[in-house]
Design a protein around this motif. Structure first.
Motif, PDB file in Angstrom:
ATOM      1  N   THR A  15      -1.444   3.102  -5.984  1.00 22.66           N
ATOM      2  CA  THR A  15      -2.895   2.982  -6.124  1.00 22.66           C
ATOM      3  C   THR A  15      -3.455   4.035  -7.085  1.00 22.66           C
ATOM      4  O   THR A  15      -4.467   3.808  -7.736  1.00 22.66           O
ATOM      5  N   LYS A  16      -2.798   5.192  -7.140  1.00 22.00           N
ATOM      6  CA  LYS A  16      -3.339   6.352  -7.841  1.00 22.00           C
ATOM      7  C   LYS A  16      -2.853   6.362  -9.299  1.00 22.00           C
ATOM      8  O   LYS A  16      -3.084   5.407 -10.003  1.00 22.00           O
TER       9      LYS A  16
ATOM     10  N   LEU B 245      -8.316   8.536  -6.084  1.00 19.03           N
ATOM     11  CA  LEU B 245      -8.014   9.437  -7.193  1.00 19.03           C
ATOM     12  C   LEU B 245      -7.071   8.739  -8.165  1.00 19.03           C
ATOM     13  O   LEU B 245      -6.563   7.655  -7.885  1.00 19.03           O
TER      14      LEU B 245
ATOM     15  N   GLY C 180      -1.364  -0.118  -3.733  1.00 21.29           N
ATOM     16  CA  GLY C 180       0.071  -0.399  -3.695  1.00 21.29           C
ATOM     17  C   GLY C 180       0.850   0.866  -3.407  1.00 21.29           C
ATOM     18  O   GLY C 180       0.293   1.965  -3.389  1.00 21.29           O
TER      19      GLY C 180
ATOM     20  N   PHE D 188       0.414  12.802  -6.098  1.00 18.30           N
ATOM     21  CA  PHE D 188      -0.579  13.632  -6.799  1.00 18.30           C
ATOM     22  C   PHE D 188      -0.211  13.957  -8.243  1.00 18.30           C
ATOM     23  O   PHE D 188      -1.103  14.243  -9.040  1.00 18.30           O
TER      24      PHE D 188
ATOM     25  N   THR E 286       0.870  -1.185   0.000  1.00 21.64           N
ATOM     26  CA  THR E 286       0.000   0.000   0.000  1.00 21.64           C
ATOM     27  C   THR E 286       0.906   1.233   0.000  1.00 21.64           C
ATOM     28  O   THR E 286       2.115   1.131   0.289  1.00 21.64           O
ATOM     29  N   GLY E 287       0.299   2.374  -0.252  1.00 20.46           N
ATOM     30  CA  GLY E 287       1.048   3.617  -0.103  1.00 20.46           C
ATOM     31  C   GLY E 287       1.431   3.819   1.358  1.00 20.46           C
ATOM     32  O   GLY E 287       2.550   4.240   1.677  1.00 20.46           O
ATOM     33  N   MET E 288       0.513   3.498   2.273  1.00 22.70           N
ATOM     34  CA  MET E 288       0.812   3.686   3.696  1.00 22.70           C
ATOM     35  C   MET E 288       1.990   2.829   4.145  1.00 22.70           C
ATOM     36  O   MET E 288       2.781   3.251   4.989  1.00 22.70           O
TER      37      MET E 288
ATOM     38  N   ILE F 126       5.154   4.545   3.209  1.00 24.62           N
ATOM     39  CA  ILE F 126       5.435   5.658   4.125  1.00 24.62           C
ATOM     40  C   ILE F 126       5.931   5.123   5.468  1.00 24.62           C
ATOM     41  O   ILE F 126       6.908   5.609   6.036  1.00 24.62           O
TER      42      ILE F 126
ATOM     43  N   TYR G 240      -1.468  14.358   3.382  1.00 30.08           N
ATOM     44  CA  TYR G 240      -2.504  13.328   3.280  1.00 30.08           C
ATOM     45  C   TYR G 240      -2.972  12.894   4.679  1.00 30.08           C
ATOM     46  O   TYR G 240      -2.132  12.644   5.565  1.00 30.08           O
TER      47      TYR G 240
ATOM     48  N   THR H   3      -1.414   9.873   6.291  1.00 29.33           N
ATOM     49  CA  THR H   3      -0.016  10.087   6.678  1.00 29.33           C
ATOM     50  C   THR H   3       0.028  10.831   8.005  1.00 29.33           C
ATOM     51  O   THR H   3       0.787  10.492   8.912  1.00 29.33           O
TER      52      THR H   3
ATOM     53  N   ASP I  82       6.275  12.913  -0.952  1.00 27.20           N
ATOM     54  CA  ASP I  82       5.187  12.062  -1.425  1.00 27.20           C
ATOM     55  C   ASP I  82       4.750  12.652  -2.769  1.00 27.20           C
ATOM     56  O   ASP I  82       4.167  13.737  -2.822  1.00 27.20           O
TER      57      ASP I  82
ATOM     58  N   GLU J 112       4.811  17.187   0.648  1.00 29.86           N
ATOM     59  CA  GLU J 112       3.814  16.666  -0.270  1.00 29.86           C
ATOM     60  C   GLU J 112       3.317  17.856  -1.083  1.00 29.86           C
ATOM     61  O   GLU J 112       2.860  18.841  -0.512  1.00 29.86           O
TER      62      GLU J 112
ATOM     63  N   SER K 150       1.821   6.441  -3.509  1.00 28.92           N
ATOM     64  CA  SER K 150       0.759   5.455  -3.468  1.00 28.92           C
ATOM     65  C   SER K 150       0.556   5.088  -4.940  1.00 28.92           C
ATOM     66  O   SER K 150       0.023   5.887  -5.711  1.00 28.92           O
TER      67      SER K 150
HETATM   68  C1  LIG Z   1      -3.712   7.531  -1.288  1.00 26.55           C
HETATM   69  C2  LIG Z   1      -2.543   8.277  -0.782  1.00 26.55           C
HETATM   70  C3  LIG Z   1      -1.680   7.718   0.167  1.00 26.55           C
HETATM   71  C4  LIG Z   1      -1.935   6.342   0.799  1.00 26.55           C
HETATM   72  O1  LIG Z   1      -1.865   5.333  -0.125  1.00 26.55           O
HETATM   73  P1  LIG Z   1      -2.671   3.933   0.005  1.00 26.55           P
HETATM   74  O2  LIG Z   1      -2.298   3.244  -1.253  1.00 26.55           O
HETATM   75  O3  LIG Z   1      -4.116   4.273   0.117  1.00 26.55           O
HETATM   76  O4  LIG Z   1      -2.162   3.252   1.216  1.00 26.55           O
HETATM   77  C5  LIG Z   1      -0.570   8.456   0.573  1.00 26.55           C
HETATM   78  N1  LIG Z   1      -0.337   9.693   0.070  1.00 26.55           N
HETATM   79  C6  LIG Z   1      -1.159  10.272  -0.829  1.00 26.55           C
HETATM   80  C7  LIG Z   1      -0.835  11.630  -1.325  1.00 26.55           C
HETATM   81  C8  LIG Z   1      -2.284   9.593  -1.279  1.00 26.55           C
HETATM   82  O5  LIG Z   1      -3.092  10.189  -2.159  1.00 26.55           O
END
Ligand SMILES: *Cc1c(COP(=O)(O)O)cnc(C)c1O
Length: 379
Positions: A194-195, A324, A205, A173, A73-75, A78, A98, A101, A170, A141, A192
């Protein structure tokens, strides 16, 4: 290789057995040894996996780092960087980072003895004033969430470096297509995935990208020791998504600019937060340090919560959802959704009001997005 070419090829062309054009998925927990002295580079998937390694090579090349660890995950990416620090260390972070975070720093790592200061980084002088003898890291960020404040990466990294601290950005975005913090002096970049990097809203991720050997070794050690690596299947999905990062970001931005201009001229919209608009307070800084304005924007709707609820109930194309960076456009209400983990006073202090809506503009045709907003905002 140019950026778009690296997206498609770096780390990918590795199958010497069948010469497959894409990276195979290796869904295996363990790997056979040839004998007691040697194996083929991988022994156990927590420590390393060929599919994950392909993604890591790719992402390191996109940010311009020397190494990358892809996490689940992104978390967790971090959290991995936070484990580089020790009780008694002090970390400075932006006041509008975030929410997840902020929670991780404030409610988890603070309890483990790490000290945090949250400052307004719009003025780098505030970071300089917050530096202490035990400051080990400055966390930044930009643009911020959800109000798209921009901070001067080069100026802040310089303050950190002069004070003997490292800087971590981070970069979720904008993605490395639009902003590469290493080029402005940053030491570590997290995402992250994920975005935008995955971009299709079908995986969570993260990743940590390093540019110094000692950081690469430490992060790699931590990710293995804590067991934070992503699954081979998720790595494969992100690797597939990242191939179209450049063209996707272009389409995202085209839509975002059109949506921002539409909202900006709408009688019921009080304010639009988008760095691409000339009246954004850091428009010039965004132009200087980014190669585009991205596709996240927020706006304040006249009439407060009742008006917000009515407009949201009428949206057809924009889906009411958090997150997002996917190809589909999303809209959400930070006050009770993405930023609900902040207290109300903290939200107001950060400028998030009960009128604020956040939009992640997808890659649909801008005309269709504007048509949806037009009918949803009609009285
Ligand atoms: C979504 C996000 C995260 C966390 O990521 P996850 O994949 O949801 O764990 C961290 N920083 C930013 C800027 C994000 O948008």
């Amino acid at each position: 290789m140019q950026f778009e070419t690296r997206c498609v090829h770096v780390g990918v062309d590795k199958d010497s057995t069948y010469l497959s054009a894409t990276t195979p998925i290796y869904p295996t927990s363990t790997f056979r040894w040839d004998d007691l002295k040697s194996h083929r580079g991988f022994d156990y998937t927590r420590s390393g996996n060929p599919t994950r390694k392909a993604l890591e090579e790719n992402l390191a090349a996109l940010e311009g780092g020397i190494d990358c660890r892809a996490t689940c995950t992104g978390m967790s990416a971090i959290a991995a960087t936070m484990h580089m620090f020790q009780p008694g260390d002090h970390i400075i972070a932006g006041h509008d980072i975030y929410g997840g975070t902020y929670r991780l720093f404030d409610a988890v790592f603070r309890k483990m003895g790490i000290e945090f200061s949250f400052v307004r980084m719009g003025d780098p002088e505030n970071v300089r004033k917050a530096m202490k003898s035990n400051t080990k890291c400055v966390w930044l960020e930009t643009p911020s969430n959800p109000l798209l404040n921009i901070v001067d990466i080069a100026a802040i990294c310089e303050v950190a470096r002069k004070g003997g601290a490292i800087s971590i950005a981070d970069n979720t975005f904008l993605s490395p297509y639009l902003q590469r913090p290493f080029e402005h002096g940053c030491d570590i970049v997290v995402h992250s995935t994920t975005k935008y990097l995955n971009g299709h809203s079908d995986v969570v991720g993260g990743c940590v990208i390093t540019r110094h050997k000692e950081h690469a070794e430490r992060v790699s050690y931590i990710v293995n020791a804590l067991g934070l690596g992503c699954s081979p299947f998720d790595a494969w999905l992100v690797l597939r998504g990242v191939k179209t990062l450049g063209p996707r970001m272009e389409a995202h931005q085209r839509g975002a600019m059109a949506v921002a201009e539409f909202l900006d001229s709408h009688a019921r919209v009080e304010h639009v937060y988008y760095p691409g608009l000339k009246d954004h307070p850091q428009h010039d800084l965004a132009k200087r340090q980014q190669s585009g304005f991205g596709a996240m924007l927020s706006f304040d709707l006249k009439g407060g919560l009742p008006a917000v609820e009515k407009a949201l109930s009428k949206m057809k194309m924009f889906q009411l959802a958090e997150s997002l960076g996917g190809v589909e456009s999303l809209i959400e209400y930070p006050d009770s959704m993405s930023h609900a983990s902040m207290s109300e006073p903290a939200r107001r202090e950060a400028g998030i009001s009960e009128k604020t809506l956040r939009v992640s503009v997808g890659i649909e045709h801008p005309d269709d997005l504007i048509a949806d907003l037009k009918q949803a905002l009609a009285e």
